[in-house]
Design a protein around this motif. Structure first.
Motif, PDB file in Angstrom:
ATOM      1  N   UNK A 126       0.860  -1.185   0.000  1.00  0.00           N
ATOM      2  CA  UNK A 126       0.000   0.000   0.000  1.00  0.00           C
ATOM      3  C   UNK A 126       0.890   1.226   0.000  1.00  0.00           C
ATOM      4  N   UNK A 127       0.725   2.083  -0.995  1.00  0.00           N
ATOM      5  CA  UNK A 127       1.548   3.292  -1.123  1.00  0.00           C
ATOM      6  C   UNK A 127       0.638   4.507  -1.230  1.00  0.00           C
ATOM      7  N   UNK A 128       0.845   5.474  -0.329  1.00  0.00           N
ATOM      8  CA  UNK A 128       0.067   6.710  -0.356  1.00  0.00           C
ATOM      9  C   UNK A 128       1.041   7.884  -0.320  1.00  0.00           C
TER      10      UNK A 128
ATOM     11  N   UNK B 265      -2.185   3.877  -4.024  1.00  0.00           N
ATOM     12  CA  UNK B 265      -2.461   2.649  -4.764  1.00  0.00           C
ATOM     13  C   UNK B 265      -2.077   1.443  -3.916  1.00  0.00           C
ATOM     14  N   UNK B 266      -2.630   0.298  -4.275  1.00  0.00           N
ATOM     15  CA  UNK B 266      -2.219  -0.997  -3.731  1.00  0.00           C
ATOM     16  C   UNK B 266      -1.702  -1.805  -4.917  1.00  0.00           C
ATOM     17  N   UNK B 267      -0.498  -2.368  -4.796  1.00  0.00           N
ATOM     18  CA  UNK B 267       0.123  -3.049  -5.926  1.00  0.00           C
ATOM     19  C   UNK B 267       0.872  -4.290  -5.464  1.00  0.00           C
ATOM     20  N   UNK B 268       1.276  -5.118  -6.442  1.00  0.00           N
ATOM     21  CA  UNK B 268       2.116  -6.285  -6.139  1.00  0.00           C
ATOM     22  C   UNK B 268       3.252  -6.353  -7.151  1.00  0.00           C
ATOM     23  N   UNK B 269       4.128  -7.324  -6.981  1.00  0.00           N
ATOM     24  CA  UNK B 269       5.308  -7.427  -7.830  1.00  0.00           C
ATOM     25  C   UNK B 269       5.003  -7.911  -9.243  1.00  0.00           C
ATOM     26  N   UNK B 270       3.784  -8.343  -9.509  1.00  0.00           N
ATOM     27  CA  UNK B 270       3.391  -8.804 -10.834  1.00  0.00           C
ATOM     28  C   UNK B 270       2.850  -7.683 -11.713  1.00  0.00           C
TER      29      UNK B 270
ATOM     30  N   UNK C 299      -2.181  -3.439  -9.942  1.00  0.00           N
ATOM     31  CA  UNK C 299      -2.379  -2.327  -9.031  1.00  0.00           C
ATOM     32  C   UNK C 299      -3.797  -1.782  -9.116  1.00  0.00           C
ATOM     33  N   UNK C 300      -4.222  -1.212  -8.008  1.00  0.00           N
ATOM     34  CA  UNK C 300      -5.551  -0.592  -7.927  1.00  0.00           C
ATOM     35  C   UNK C 300      -5.407   0.725  -7.197  1.00  0.00           C
ATOM     36  N   UNK C 301      -5.994   1.767  -7.764  1.00  0.00           N
ATOM     37  CA  UNK C 301      -5.894   3.086  -7.159  1.00  0.00           C
ATOM     38  C   UNK C 301      -6.775   3.189  -5.913  1.00  0.00           C
ATOM     39  N   UNK C 302      -6.314   3.977  -4.973  1.00  0.00           N
ATOM     40  CA  UNK C 302      -7.069   4.259  -3.745  1.00  0.00           C
ATOM     41  C   UNK C 302      -7.886   5.523  -3.955  1.00  0.00           C
ATOM     42  N   UNK C 303      -9.152   5.468  -3.589  1.00  0.00           N
ATOM     43  CA  UNK C 303     -10.017   6.642  -3.623  1.00  0.00           C
ATOM     44  C   UNK C 303     -10.063   7.264  -2.230  1.00  0.00           C
TER      45      UNK C 303
END
Length: 221
Positions: A97-99, A134-139, A142-146
């Protein structure tokens, strides 16, 4: 991690070149500085069931500008405007999780002489405003955070949400050399929940807060 160190070096190199060309210390004794470094961030708290969140530290970048405003001999107030990466890595996974925030800290700073330089001791509040997440993985998924303060259960189930506002306390300790370069260790304790309230959700015990510490280099013009 390489990108973080490269960004830090680039910012500080620019600061050094600028400082050689001009002095920005005002007649009132106010001076300006720039700093950048690595944050090790986490998101602590509880999930909806009241169980402790199981996250790992995530390295992020922090950098920006500060001003030292004299209050009394060796005492200053130091406001700043900083880009601050925050977040966490879910334990035993590659999910991150990156903000990204714009933080505005206001630090009460004590700068006693120590050797040929000054020791730095500071404490104060900060307010942060999220600009992206966003929430992402090494593959590459990713999905953006609202960003919302309150959502319905249907919204919460369909998308990722966080509050835009963060707030808490900063602590710092460091050393400023006679050359005006400095190094500091800072800690940040988030006091405001960053998870939104879920309308009508009874018994929800979710409470997520930003915490972290970091190491940064700085230069005061």
């Amino acid at each position: 991690m390489k990108k973080i160190f490269f960004s830090t070096a680039l910012i500080l190199s620019g600061a050094f070149i600028t400082a050689k060309a001009q002095s920005t210390t005002t007649s009132s004794g106010i001076s300006f500085g720039i700093r950048a470094g690595v944050n090790l961030q986490n998101i602590n708290g509880k999930n909806a069931n009241g169980d402790k969140l199981e996250n790992k530290l995530l390295p992020r970048f922090q950098g920006g500008v500060t001003a030292d405003i004299p209050l009394a001999d060796q005492f200053y107030i130091q406001p700043g405007i900083l880009y601050s990466g925050k977040g966490a890595k879910l334990l035993d996974t590659d999910i991150k999780t990156s903000i990204s925030y714009i933080d505005v800290p206001v630090t009460f700073l004590f700068k006693p002489m120590l050797g040929t330089g000054h020791m730095l001791l500071g404490v104060g509040p900060y307010v942060g405003f999220a600009i992206a997440g966003k929430v992402s993985d090494d593959n590459g998924n990713e999905e953006k955070i609202k960003f919302e303060n309150e959502v319905t259960q249907a919204q919460y189930d369909a998308d990722l949400y966080a509050r835009r506002l963060d707030a808490g306390a900063n602590l710092l300790v460091g050393y400023e050399m006679s050359s005006k370069f400095s190094i500091q260790l800072n800690a940040q304790l988030g006091l405001a929940k960053i998870n939104p309230e879920i309308t009508g959700a009874s018994g929800d015990k979710t409470a997520s807060r930003n915490t972290g510490f970091g190491l940064s280099l700085g230069y005061r013009f």
